[in-house]
Motif scaffolding. Structure first.
Motif, PDB file in Angstrom:
ATOM      1  N   ALA A   1      -7.932  -7.298   0.575  1.00  7.98           N
ATOM      2  CA  ALA A   1      -8.103  -7.651   1.977  1.00  7.98           C
ATOM      3  C   ALA A   1      -7.673  -6.446   2.817  1.00  7.98           C
ATOM      4  N   PRO A   2      -8.092  -6.379   4.084  1.00  7.58           N
ATOM      5  CA  PRO A   2      -7.636  -5.270   4.927  1.00  7.58           C
ATOM      6  C   PRO A   2      -6.107  -5.129   4.940  1.00  7.58           C
ATOM      7  N   LEU A   3      -5.370  -6.228   5.009  1.00  7.54           N
ATOM      8  CA  LEU A   3      -3.910  -6.153   4.971  1.00  7.54           C
ATOM      9  C   LEU A   3      -3.425  -5.614   3.628  1.00  7.54           C
ATOM     10  N   GLY A   4      -4.105  -5.968   2.543  1.00 12.60           N
ATOM     11  CA  GLY A   4      -3.747  -5.457   1.220  1.00 12.60           C
ATOM     12  C   GLY A   4      -3.925  -3.953   1.122  1.00 12.60           C
ATOM     13  N   ILE A   5      -4.986  -3.447   1.741  1.00 16.15           N
ATOM     14  CA  ILE A   5      -5.218  -1.997   1.772  1.00 16.15           C
ATOM     15  C   ILE A   5      -4.124  -1.318   2.590  1.00 16.15           C
ATOM     16  N   GLU A   6      -3.842  -1.869   3.775  1.00 12.91           N
ATOM     17  CA  GLU A   6      -2.839  -1.267   4.668  1.00 12.91           C
ATOM     18  C   GLU A   6      -1.470  -1.242   4.017  1.00 12.91           C
ATOM     19  N   GLU A   7      -1.044  -2.366   3.423  1.00 16.21           N
ATOM     20  CA  GLU A   7       0.276  -2.419   2.794  1.00 16.21           C
ATOM     21  C   GLU A   7       0.360  -1.500   1.575  1.00 16.21           C
ATOM     22  N   SER A   8      -0.699  -1.431   0.800  1.00 22.43           N
ATOM     23  CA  SER A   8      -0.713  -0.545  -0.366  1.00 22.43           C
ATOM     24  C   SER A   8      -0.608   0.911   0.060  1.00 22.43           C
ATOM     25  N   GLU A   9      -1.368   1.292   1.085  1.00 20.67           N
ATOM     26  CA  GLU A   9      -1.299   2.666   1.583  1.00 20.67           C
ATOM     27  C   GLU A   9       0.092   2.986   2.126  1.00 20.67           C
ATOM     28  N   ARG A  10       0.682   2.034   2.853  1.00 20.96           N
ATOM     29  CA  ARG A  10       2.008   2.266   3.439  1.00 20.96           C
ATOM     30  C   ARG A  10       3.075   2.429   2.372  1.00 20.96           C
ATOM     31  N   ILE A  11       3.112   1.526   1.398  1.00 19.69           N
ATOM     32  CA  ILE A  11       4.124   1.597   0.346  1.00 19.69           C
ATOM     33  C   ILE A  11       3.933   2.855  -0.503  1.00 19.69           C
ATOM     34  N   ALA A  12       2.693   3.168  -0.850  1.00 19.09           N
ATOM     35  CA  ALA A  12       2.431   4.377  -1.637  1.00 19.09           C
ATOM     36  C   ALA A  12       2.876   5.616  -0.875  1.00 19.09           C
ATOM     37  N   GLY A  13       2.600   5.661   0.418  1.00 23.78           N
ATOM     38  CA  GLY A  13       2.996   6.806   1.224  1.00 23.78           C
ATOM     39  C   GLY A  13       4.501   6.962   1.336  1.00 23.78           C
ATOM     40  N   VAL A  14       5.208   5.845   1.516  1.00 21.52           N
ATOM     41  CA  VAL A  14       6.669   5.900   1.593  1.00 21.52           C
ATOM     42  C   VAL A  14       7.247   6.397   0.269  1.00 21.52           C
ATOM     43  N   ALA A  15       6.770   5.828  -0.833  1.00 17.86           N
ATOM     44  CA  ALA A  15       7.282   6.238  -2.149  1.00 17.86           C
ATOM     45  C   ALA A  15       7.001   7.712  -2.416  1.00 17.86           C
ATOM     46  N   ALA A  16       5.797   8.165  -2.100  1.00 20.44           N
ATOM     47  CA  ALA A  16       5.462   9.580  -2.295  1.00 20.44           C
ATOM     48  C   ALA A  16       6.343  10.455  -1.405  1.00 20.44           C
ATOM     49  N   GLY A  17       6.620   9.992  -0.196  1.00 17.71           N
ATOM     50  CA  GLY A  17       7.490  10.729   0.709  1.00 17.71           C
ATOM     51  C   GLY A  17       8.911  10.872   0.182  1.00 17.71           C
ATOM     52  N   TYR A  18       9.343   9.908  -0.612  1.00 16.58           N
ATOM     53  CA  TYR A  18      10.662   9.978  -1.251  1.00 16.58           C
ATOM     54  C   TYR A  18      10.652  10.864  -2.495  1.00 16.58           C
ATOM     55  N   GLY A  19       9.493  11.368  -2.862  1.00 15.80           N
ATOM     56  CA  GLY A  19       9.414  12.253  -4.016  1.00 15.80           C
ATOM     57  C   GLY A  19       9.240  11.552  -5.346  1.00 15.80           C
ATOM     58  N   VAL A  20       8.805  10.286  -5.329  1.00 13.55           N
ATOM     59  CA  VAL A  20       8.552   9.562  -6.582  1.00 13.55           C
ATOM     60  C   VAL A  20       7.459  10.285  -7.346  1.00 13.55           C
ATOM     61  N   LYS A  21       7.687  10.498  -8.638  1.00  8.47           N
ATOM     62  CA  LYS A  21       6.728  11.196  -9.496  1.00  8.47           C
ATOM     63  C   LYS A  21       6.077  10.194 -10.453  1.00  8.47           C
ATOM     64  N   VAL A  22       4.790  10.015 -10.297  1.00  4.80           N
ATOM     65  CA  VAL A  22       4.010   9.146 -11.173  1.00  4.80           C
ATOM     66  C   VAL A  22       3.093  10.035 -11.992  1.00  4.80           C
ATOM     67  N   LEU A  23       3.164   9.900 -13.311  1.00  5.62           N
ATOM     68  CA  LEU A  23       2.354  10.741 -14.191  1.00  5.62           C
ATOM     69  C   LEU A  23       1.022  10.103 -14.568  1.00  5.62           C
ATOM     70  N   GLN A  24       0.997   8.772 -14.618  1.00  5.34           N
ATOM     71  CA  GLN A  24      -0.234   8.057 -14.952  1.00  5.34           C
ATOM     72  C   GLN A  24      -0.159   6.663 -14.346  1.00  5.34           C
ATOM     73  N   ILE A  25      -1.321   6.140 -13.959  1.00  7.96           N
ATOM     74  CA  ILE A  25      -1.414   4.778 -13.452  1.00  7.96           C
ATOM     75  C   ILE A  25      -2.358   4.009 -14.354  1.00  7.96           C
TER      76      ILE A  25
END
Length: 153
Positions: free
Chosen positions: A23-47
């Motif tokens: 849903a549009p809210l699902g896209i927005e929340e996913s983008e927000r959480i991913a951006g915050v985590a990446a901003g904290y320097g979280v390192k993901v090697l594979q999804i």
């Protein structure tokens, strides 16, 4: 040795989208959480994701934020009712692995890793939220290292 468990973003009802994409809210929340985590320097090697549309779309949003060197991959064993004990060994030797899936699987996986019992709840997941599990340096057992959720109230 951290691994990241993610429940897919909020999806559309089946009557609006038979594949139940985000849903549009699902896209927005996913983008927000991913951006915050990446901003904290979280390192993901594979999804890895279940292959269901909402999990794939969530995985792709997180991949844009983390640019995992080992990419994004559909993986068997991540459907809502799949056996967490059968999947758990995959997490042992895959630091930096992010799993994108569904309830009740994600909550049962966290419970199984931390308590050895998938039916003993230890964390309540939210759509698009991340739960980071890691091995305790002294005890060698899984613990919740941190969590990042769209809603805190």
């Amino acid at each position: 040795m951290a691994v990241y468990l993610v429940q897919h973003g909020k999806s559309l009802p089946k009557d609006q989208d038979p594949d139940q994409g985000l849903a549009p809210l699902g896209i927005e929340e996913s983008e927000r959480i991913a951006g915050v985590a990446a901003g904290y320097g979280v390192k993901v090697l594979q999804i890895r994701h279940s292959g269901k549309t909402r999990a794939l779309q969530t995985a792709e949003i997180f991949a844009k934020a983390f640019n995992p060197p080992d990419g994004v991959q559909e993986t068997a064993g991540l459907k809502p009712m799949d056996d967490v004990a059968a999947f758990a060994p995959m997490l042992e030797d895959n630091p930096g692995l992010m799993i994108v899936g569904h309830l009740p699987f994600m909550e049962r996986m966290a419970s199984y890793l931390i308590t050895g019992n998938p039916d003993r709840p230890v964390f309540r997941f939210q759509n698009a939220g991340i739960v980071c599990l890691d091995k305790h340096p002294d005890a060698g057992t899984w613990v919740v290292k941190w969590a990042l959720m769209p809603n805190v109230g």
